[in-house]
Write a protein that holds these residues in place. Structure first.
Motif, PDB file in Angstrom:
ATOM      1  N   ARG A 250      46.187  40.066  38.923  1.00 55.55           N
ATOM      2  CA  ARG A 250      45.538  41.329  38.561  1.00 55.55           C
ATOM      3  C   ARG A 250      45.987  41.807  37.183  1.00 55.55           C
ATOM      4  O   ARG A 250      45.195  42.341  36.414  1.00 55.55           O
TER       5      ARG A 250
ATOM      6  N   SER B 182      37.619  33.611  38.872  1.00 52.73           N
ATOM      7  CA  SER B 182      38.548  34.495  39.594  1.00 52.73           C
ATOM      8  C   SER B 182      38.735  35.849  38.913  1.00 52.73           C
ATOM      9  O   SER B 182      39.106  36.818  39.565  1.00 52.73           O
ATOM     10  N   TRP B 183      38.452  35.928  37.605  1.00 52.32           N
ATOM     11  CA  TRP B 183      38.612  37.212  36.930  1.00 52.32           C
ATOM     12  C   TRP B 183      37.634  38.249  37.461  1.00 52.32           C
ATOM     13  O   TRP B 183      37.959  39.426  37.545  1.00 52.32           O
ATOM     14  N   GLU B 184      36.433  37.843  37.798  1.00 50.13           N
ATOM     15  CA  GLU B 184      35.404  38.789  38.237  1.00 50.13           C
ATOM     16  C   GLU B 184      35.229  38.835  39.746  1.00 50.13           C
ATOM     17  O   GLU B 184      34.571  39.727  40.258  1.00 50.13           O
ATOM     18  N   HIS B 185      35.784  37.883  40.448  1.00 53.22           N
ATOM     19  CA  HIS B 185      35.579  37.782  41.898  1.00 53.22           C
ATOM     20  C   HIS B 185      36.336  38.882  42.627  1.00 53.22           C
ATOM     21  O   HIS B 185      37.442  39.247  42.230  1.00 53.22           O
ATOM     22  N   LYS B 186      35.743  39.398  43.689  1.00 51.43           N
ATOM     23  CA  LYS B 186      36.417  40.462  44.451  1.00 51.43           C
ATOM     24  C   LYS B 186      37.590  39.924  45.273  1.00 51.43           C
ATOM     25  O   LYS B 186      38.525  40.642  45.570  1.00 51.43           O
ATOM     26  N   LYS B 187      37.531  38.646  45.642  1.00 53.61           N
ATOM     27  CA  LYS B 187      38.628  38.037  46.402  1.00 53.61           C
ATOM     28  C   LYS B 187      39.690  37.488  45.453  1.00 53.61           C
ATOM     29  O   LYS B 187      39.445  37.265  44.278  1.00 53.61           O
ATOM     30  N   PHE B 188      40.844  37.251  46.019  1.00 55.89           N
ATOM     31  CA  PHE B 188      41.991  36.733  45.281  1.00 55.89           C
ATOM     32  C   PHE B 188      42.099  35.222  45.479  1.00 55.89           C
ATOM     33  O   PHE B 188      41.904  34.740  46.598  1.00 55.89           O
TER      34      PHE B 188
ATOM     35  N   ARG C  76      44.331  39.390  34.507  1.00 61.80           N
ATOM     36  CA  ARG C  76      42.899  39.620  34.272  1.00 61.80           C
ATOM     37  C   ARG C  76      42.633  40.918  33.530  1.00 61.80           C
ATOM     38  O   ARG C  76      41.537  41.119  33.024  1.00 61.80           O
TER      39      ARG C  76
END
Length: 166
Positions: free
Chosen positions: A120, A137-143, A123
C-alpha cells in the motif's frame, strides 16, 4: 518430533527462492500465480525430497498437501482467497513438517501484515508507480497475497537452516 533438517533447508532454499521470486513478481504484476510456478514448487519437493528427507517425512509432505488442498478450497470458496494463492499454499505445505506449523503460521501472519503495508505504501509513491505502470496490483482492490506466501516460504527455509544449525 520431525523437523526440517538444516541441510535439507539449505538444499531446498535456492530453487524455492527462485520459484518464489517468480511467483511474487507475477502476483504483483498480474495478480495471478501461474500454474507453472505452483507446479515448479511442487516439483522441487517431489524431485529433491527423497534425497533430502527421511522417507516417512517425505510421504507426510503429501498428506500435508492433501489437507491444505481442502483448506485452500474452503478459503477460495468462502473467504475470497485467490485460487493461485491456495494452490501455492498447497505446494508450500509439503515442505513444512507439522511440528513447525505454529511457527510458520506466525511467520505468515507477520508477512501478511508487512507485505500489505509495504504494498500500500509502494503504490502510493509516484516514482514506483511510474517505474511499474503495467502492474495490475496497484489498481486492484485485492492484495497480492503471493507476496506474503513467498516471503513466508523463503524465510521459513532460511530460519530452518540457520536456527537449527546453531
Amino acid at each position: 518430533m520431525i523437523s526440517l533438517s538444516p541441510q535439507a533447508a539449505l538444499w531446498f532454499l535456492v530453487p524455492v527462492a527462485v520459484v518464489s521470486f517468480v511467483a511474487a513478481f507475477n502476483d504483483l504484476k498480474r495478480m495471478k500465480l501461474p500454474n507453472a510456478v505452483v507446479m515448479a514448487l511442487a516439483a522441487i519437493y517431489v524431485v529433491m525430497g527423497p534425497f533430502l528427507l527421511p522417507f516417512d517425512q517425505y510421504l507426510w509432505g503429501f498428506a500435508h498437501a492433501a489437507v491444505m488442498y481442502v483448506v485452500a478450497l474452503f478459503a477460495y470458496a468462502y473467504l475470497g482467497v485467490g485460487a493461485g494463492d491456495g494452490k501455492f499454499a498447497v505446494a508450500m505445505s509439503m515442505f513444512i513438517p507439522f511440528s513447525d506449523l505454529g511457527a510458520v503460521l506466525m511467520l505468515f501472519a507477520a508477512f501478511l501484515l508487512g507485505a500489505f503495508v509495504a504494498h500500500r505504501i509502494a503504490r502510493a509513491i509516484p516514482a514506483i508507480r511510474r517505474a511499474t505502470p503495467d502492474w495490475v496490483s496497484w489498481e486492484h482492490k485485492k492484495f497480492p497475497m503471493g507476496l506474503a506466501l513467498t516471503g513466508t516460504m523463503v524465510t521459513y527455509l532460511v530460519l530452518a537452516a540457520v536456527i537449527r544449525a546453531l
